[in-house]
Design a protein around this motif. Sequence first.
Motif, PDB file in Angstrom:
ATOM      1  N   MET A   1      24.483  36.916  45.090  1.00  0.00           N
ATOM      2  CA  MET A   1      25.396  36.930  46.228  1.00  0.00           C
ATOM      3  C   MET A   1      26.795  37.356  45.792  1.00  0.00           C
ATOM      4  N   LYS A   2      27.396  38.262  46.534  1.00  0.00           N
ATOM      5  CA  LYS A   2      28.761  38.680  46.250  1.00  0.00           C
ATOM      6  C   LYS A   2      29.722  37.775  47.002  1.00  0.00           C
ATOM      7  N   ILE A   3      30.789  37.388  46.338  1.00  0.00           N
ATOM      8  CA  ILE A   3      31.806  36.564  46.972  1.00  0.00           C
ATOM      9  C   ILE A   3      33.075  37.385  47.077  1.00  0.00           C
ATOM     10  N   ASN A   4      33.546  37.567  48.288  1.00  0.00           N
ATOM     11  CA  ASN A   4      34.804  38.274  48.514  1.00  0.00           C
ATOM     12  C   ASN A   4      35.926  37.275  48.639  1.00  0.00           C
ATOM     13  N   ARG A   5      36.794  37.282  47.689  1.00  0.00           N
ATOM     14  CA  ARG A   5      37.913  36.356  47.690  1.00  0.00           C
ATOM     15  C   ARG A   5      39.148  37.058  48.228  1.00  0.00           C
TER      16      ARG A   5
END
Length: 115
Positions: free
Chosen positions: A108-112
């Motif tokens: 899963m990619k996390i966009n911060r």
Amino acid sequence: MTTQHTYRVIVRGTFQDLTDEARARLLEEVEEHGLSQMRFTPEGSLTYDRVLKHFSFRFTVVSDAADGEEMAAALAEDRAQTALKALGGGVGAGFGELRSSVTDLDTMKINRKGR
């Protein structure tokens, strides 16, 4: 050595052909299965409301990455079926076809924000 991934699986379904006894048991326990009880756990977290039409389970499944999301969904659906059959002190609850959505937490990619 195989790589293990952690999956979050939501299994959804519809109650069907509930007996009067099963309906009474589910209604007795409805407060224990509300929205505030939703959590991803290995045992599964069941939610439903007083209407007793739809339900959902939330599972955490650890499985070989090579087996993919399909295996995680199958494992979670099997756990859901087992839990539904034992629901309400062994009374069991009838249900229709189960549908699953799977998220692989390890890919899963996390966009911060702010980066």
